[in-house]
Write an enzyme that holds these catalytic residues in place. Structure first.
Site, mmCIF file in Angstrom:
data_model
loop_
_atom_site.group_PDB
_atom_site.id
_atom_site.type_symbol
_atom_site.label_atom_id
_atom_site.label_comp_id
_atom_site.label_asym_id
_atom_site.label_seq_id
_atom_site.Cartn_x
_atom_site.Cartn_y
_atom_site.Cartn_z
ATOM 1 N N GLY A 42 -48.583 -50.012 10.182
ATOM 2 C CA GLY A 42 -48.785 -48.979 11.186
ATOM 3 C C GLY A 42 -49.210 -49.502 12.545
ATOM 4 O O GLY A 42 -49.185 -48.770 13.526
ATOM 5 N N ARG A 99 -62.214 -31.141 25.385
ATOM 6 C CA ARG A 99 -63.153 -30.109 24.950
ATOM 7 C C ARG A 99 -64.510 -30.697 24.558
ATOM 8 O O ARG A 99 -65.495 -29.987 24.442
ATOM 9 C CB ARG A 99 -62.549 -29.314 23.777
ATOM 10 C CG ARG A 99 -61.444 -28.360 24.208
ATOM 11 C CD ARG A 99 -60.744 -27.697 23.036
ATOM 12 N NE ARG A 99 -59.815 -28.598 22.373
ATOM 13 C CZ ARG A 99 -58.982 -28.238 21.398
ATOM 14 N NH1 ARG A 99 -58.984 -26.972 20.980
ATOM 15 N NH2 ARG A 99 -58.157 -29.101 20.861
ATOM 16 N N HIS A 133 -59.850 -29.303 30.878
ATOM 17 C CA HIS A 133 -60.610 -28.230 30.232
ATOM 18 C C HIS A 133 -61.853 -27.878 31.037
ATOM 19 O O HIS A 133 -62.260 -26.714 31.100
ATOM 20 C CB HIS A 133 -60.993 -28.658 28.818
ATOM 21 C CG HIS A 133 -61.672 -27.577 28.028
ATOM 22 N ND1 HIS A 133 -61.050 -26.400 27.694
ATOM 23 C CD2 HIS A 133 -62.931 -27.499 27.524
ATOM 24 C CE1 HIS A 133 -61.881 -25.636 27.014
ATOM 25 N NE2 HIS A 133 -63.033 -26.273 26.899
ATOM 26 N N ASP A 172 -62.431 -15.775 27.253
ATOM 27 C CA ASP A 172 -63.839 -16.022 26.925
ATOM 28 C C ASP A 172 -64.645 -16.142 28.213
ATOM 29 O O ASP A 172 -64.090 -16.210 29.314
ATOM 30 C CB ASP A 172 -64.008 -17.279 26.057
ATOM 31 C CG ASP A 172 -63.341 -18.505 26.662
ATOM 32 O OD1 ASP A 172 -63.414 -18.668 27.895
ATOM 33 O OD2 ASP A 172 -62.741 -19.282 25.909
ATOM 34 N N LYS A 195 -66.382 -13.353 23.459
ATOM 35 C CA LYS A 195 -66.211 -13.659 22.033
ATOM 36 C C LYS A 195 -67.405 -14.434 21.504
ATOM 37 O O LYS A 195 -68.078 -15.168 22.230
ATOM 38 C CB LYS A 195 -64.923 -14.453 21.796
ATOM 39 C CG LYS A 195 -64.937 -15.881 22.327
ATOM 40 C CD LYS A 195 -63.614 -16.577 22.068
ATOM 41 C CE LYS A 195 -63.637 -17.993 22.656
ATOM 42 N NZ LYS A 195 -62.354 -18.675 22.526
ATOM 43 N N ASP A 221 -55.711 -19.261 30.299
ATOM 44 C CA ASP A 221 -56.485 -20.291 29.601
ATOM 45 C C ASP A 221 -55.827 -21.632 29.850
ATOM 46 O O ASP A 221 -54.664 -21.704 30.295
ATOM 47 C CB ASP A 221 -56.560 -19.988 28.105
ATOM 48 C CG ASP A 221 -57.858 -20.496 27.468
ATOM 49 O OD1 ASP A 221 -58.572 -21.267 28.129
ATOM 50 O OD2 ASP A 221 -58.147 -20.119 26.319
ATOM 51 N N THR A 226 -55.006 -22.876 18.122
ATOM 52 C CA THR A 226 -54.527 -22.107 16.963
ATOM 53 C C THR A 226 -53.934 -20.764 17.370
ATOM 54 O O THR A 226 -53.310 -20.088 16.556
ATOM 55 C CB THR A 226 -55.678 -21.836 15.981
ATOM 56 O OG1 THR A 226 -56.650 -20.994 16.626
ATOM 57 C CG2 THR A 226 -56.331 -23.132 15.543
#
Length: 313
Positions: A42, A99, A133, A172, A195, A221, A226
């Protein structure tokens, strides 16, 4: 004395080749050739198939998962430095681990700062990225940071939709500044989805701050992971009487069952860019290209021009 411009060479990591080809086409110069040798365990080793001595080298690679994308970029930077490149710019359309930008609980890493240290130690002179972010991540670098603003891509598209009752929404509290900045382009009102999370990627409750009745809502955003937050926000907004809900997200991470979540949601469409390649097509996902913006930014860096001039909508 007139400014001296060094030869420009563009190279792509394997994770961002499609976007890199578009950037090179917009810039008017073909991508340079890189060979990625792989071992059976790898391990891999990138090598340049042409000279970079004395050149201004732009290495294009988003650092989304897996971590091989980041490691490949670091090795490409090191190889360019050892091959006597004059100036090395890491073009990172999506800056992974962004994040993790602070210690929000005890005994955790600050991943965004660690990535900054790794890139600088590898040998870059400059970094170019888009819609971090958190804008303060720029302060993790002691070198120039070109932070491109995705609104220059999204605003013309939203305007083309002709939404007469447009209201901008933040999914948010943390994204409220981003939403307010976006709303200024339209003189639009802003609503906020408040939220509460049980844990990462799992929402406990959500409420709407502001009136959405008979409005065409556009959620703003930077990352769609997800898609759970967007789907829940869209359902709640429609329940409160909105006419339609769209979402604008710069970076389509779209992990797990995100595609299924988007397609089953009440979103009219999810508008994203190509900073991360989509894993599959979706009738609800609209992709806008960042290539012309990155190509202009690269040209301005090489020609000592202004970057902020690119953000006029």
């Amino acid at each position: 004395m007139p400014l001296q411009f060094n030869p420009v060479k563009l190279f792509a990591g394997t994770g961002t080749k499609a976007l890199a080809h578009k950037i090179a086409e917009s810039y008017g110069k073909p991508l340079g050739n890189v060979t990625l040798s792989k071992f059976s365990d790898g391990e891999f080793q990138p090598s340049y198939d042409e000279t970079v001595r004395g050149c201004d080298v732009f290495l294009i690679q988003s650092t989304y998962q897996p971590s091989d994308n980041l490691m490949e970029l670091l090795l490409m930077i090191d190889a360019a430095k050892r091959a006597s490149a004059h100036y090395i710019t890491a073009v990172v359309p999506y800056y992974g681990l962004a994040r993790q930008d602070r210690k929000d609980k005890p005994r955790v890493a600050i991943g965004a700062k660690l990535v900054a240290n790794l890139l600088k130690s590898a040998g870059i002179h400059r970094i170019m990225t888009m819609d971090l972010h958190a804008a303060q991540i720029q302060g993790f670098f002691d070198i120039p940071v070109d932070h491109l603003d995705g609104s220059v891509i999204f605003v013309p598209y939203i305007k083309s939709l002709g939404l007469h009752n447009l209201t901008i929404a933040s999914p948010d509290m943390g994204g409220s500044y981003r939403a307010r900045t976006f709303a200024k382009f339209f003189n639009a009102e802003v609503v906020i989805c408040d939220k509460r999370r049980k844990r990462a990627n799992e929402i406990e409750s959500m409420s709407i701050i502001g009136d959405v009745t008979d409005m065409d809502i556009v959620l703003i955003d930077d990352i769609c992971d997800t898609a759970g937050t967007l789907a829940k926000a869209a359902a709640l907004i429609m329940e409160k009487g909105a006419r339609s809900v769209r979402a604008v997200c710069t970076h389509p991470v779209l992990s797990g069952k995100a595609y299924e979540t988007v397609e089953n949601s009440l979103l009219t469409e999810l508008i994203v860019t190509d900073t991360i390649p989509l894993k599959q097509d979706s009738p609800k996902i609209k992709v806008l290209s960042t290539a012309p913006l990155f190509a202009k930014a690269i040209a301005n860096v090489n020609e000592h021009g202004s970057i902020s001039d690119l953000f006029r909508v």
